[in-house]
Design an enzyme around this catalytic site. Structure first.
Site, mmCIF file in Angstrom:
data_model
loop_
_atom_site.group_PDB
_atom_site.id
_atom_site.type_symbol
_atom_site.label_atom_id
_atom_site.label_comp_id
_atom_site.label_asym_id
_atom_site.label_seq_id
_atom_site.Cartn_x
_atom_site.Cartn_y
_atom_site.Cartn_z
ATOM 1 N N TYR A 215 -75.647 -44.123 -85.710
ATOM 2 C CA TYR A 215 -75.301 -44.304 -84.342
ATOM 3 C C TYR A 215 -75.595 -43.117 -83.401
ATOM 4 O O TYR A 215 -76.354 -42.004 -84.074
ATOM 5 C CB TYR A 215 -73.736 -44.311 -84.269
ATOM 6 C CG TYR A 215 -72.855 -43.009 -84.637
ATOM 7 C CD1 TYR A 215 -72.504 -42.420 -83.541
ATOM 8 C CD2 TYR A 215 -72.436 -42.636 -85.688
ATOM 9 C CE1 TYR A 215 -72.071 -41.032 -83.645
ATOM 10 C CE2 TYR A 215 -71.751 -41.399 -85.928
ATOM 11 C CZ TYR A 215 -71.553 -40.708 -84.785
ATOM 12 O OH TYR A 215 -70.917 -39.394 -85.149
ATOM 13 N N CYS A 216 -75.676 -43.657 -82.295
ATOM 14 C CA CYS A 216 -76.145 -42.744 -81.287
ATOM 15 C C CYS A 216 -75.442 -42.924 -79.815
ATOM 16 O O CYS A 216 -74.452 -43.671 -79.884
ATOM 17 C CB CYS A 216 -77.556 -42.601 -80.970
ATOM 18 S SG CYS A 216 -78.175 -44.161 -80.594
ATOM 19 N N THR A 217 -75.978 -42.618 -78.654
ATOM 20 C CA THR A 217 -75.260 -42.812 -77.624
ATOM 21 C C THR A 217 -75.239 -44.208 -77.215
ATOM 22 O O THR A 217 -74.275 -44.782 -76.889
ATOM 23 C CB THR A 217 -76.220 -42.123 -76.173
ATOM 24 O OG1 THR A 217 -76.001 -40.552 -76.851
ATOM 25 C CG2 THR A 217 -75.016 -42.363 -75.100
ATOM 26 N N CYS B 87 -80.471 -44.414 -82.697
ATOM 27 C CA CYS B 87 -79.897 -45.026 -84.303
ATOM 28 C C CYS B 87 -80.627 -46.371 -84.523
ATOM 29 O O CYS B 87 -80.921 -46.333 -85.645
ATOM 30 C CB CYS B 87 -78.359 -45.210 -84.110
ATOM 31 S SG CYS B 87 -77.933 -46.220 -82.502
ATOM 32 N N ILE C 66 -72.651 -45.770 -79.175
ATOM 33 C CA ILE C 66 -71.322 -45.594 -78.737
ATOM 34 C C ILE C 66 -70.689 -46.152 -77.553
ATOM 35 O O ILE C 66 -69.779 -46.624 -77.595
ATOM 36 C CB ILE C 66 -71.100 -43.903 -78.497
ATOM 37 C CG1 ILE C 66 -71.418 -43.074 -79.746
ATOM 38 C CG2 ILE C 66 -69.658 -43.405 -78.184
ATOM 39 C CD1 ILE C 66 -71.688 -41.516 -79.840
#
Length: 246
Positions: free
Chosen positions: A182-184, A189, A211
């Site tokens: 996961y990432c922003t 990701c 996210i």
């Protein structure tokens, strides 16, 4: 005061006319009085823009008229002021730099998990196949320090180009588990998940939309803190509201 609409979006798609696109996108964004950053590369587009809601959505509608960008799916949030000082449209070698340009997600995406399914798995402590779910944060260490999923793996990378070596150093931690990168907003990701799959890691998924999409669809459950964003808001909470005024 009218609210400002902020959007974050990316799309991996082959672009062969990046210089011409740069000029047309800059012209249209300026005509809509938008500020922020648009990155273009042969592998696709990555953008963070803000402005009046009608203007932002009008620009997105214009962009989607190009068939290559029809699938663009912006994540939206509101603020009281524009969190960018100017408009930048740049051509880069990669829209998210990993120094591995041979990994091109538009040629075949890694499997993804949506926010609500992930939230259900985290409630249960395992995925639908009964495997332990490991959340892998692919962001830079300073971003992770603002907030992260509970018990997420954090390899303390300082820039995304360090991710391939970090994977080599920590691959054993992922064995036999379902790994959700996961990432922003999804771009890092997605690339990380593809790299891991190519490196032989099994049961790898990306969190669809990162996210920001998780906050939109599942709220802040299983997430501690805020999500860092690369503008003057600094970070947003689970309601996608700025944690500092701009």
């Amino acid at each position: 005061m009218k609210p400002i609409l902020n959007i974050s979006a990316y799309l991996f798609v082959t672009l062969t006319d990046t210089q011409a696109l740069r000029e047309s996108i800059r012209s249209q964004a300026a005509a809509h009085h938008l500020k922020g950053t648009v990155l273009l590369a042969e592998e696709g587009i990555n953008l963070f823009l803000a402005g009046a809601p009608d203007a932002v959505r009008g620009f997105v509608a214009w962009l989607r008229r190009d068939a290559r960008f029809a699938a663009l799916a912006p994540k939206e949030s509101l603020s009281d002021a524009v969190p960018f000082g100017k408009l930048l449209v740049k051509v880069k070698p990669e829209i998210i730099r990993m120094n591995h340009p041979q990994f091109r997600p538009e040629a075949g995406r890694a499997p993804a998990v949506d926010a609500q399914t992930l939230s259900r798995w985290l409630d249960a402590g395992h995925d639908d196949a009964g495997r332990e779910v490991v959340m892998l944060d692919t962001r830079n260490a300073f971003e992770v320090d603002h907030g992260r999923f509970e018990n997420a793996l954090d390899w303390r990378i300082e820039k995304f180009t360090e991710f391939p070596q970090a994977l080599r150093d920590h691959a054993a931690e992922l064995h036999g588990k379902t790994v959700v990168s996961y990432c922003t907003g999804g771009i890092r990701c997605e690339k990380a998940a593809l790299f891991m799959a190519e490196a032989g890691v099994q049961n790898v998924l990306q969190l669809e939309g990162g996210i920001l999409k998780y906050f939109e669809d599942a709220g802040g459950k299983h997430f501690d803190g805020h999500c860092f964003v690369f503008d003057e808001r600094e970070s947003v909470d689970a309601a996608l509201l700025p944690t500092r005024s701009v």
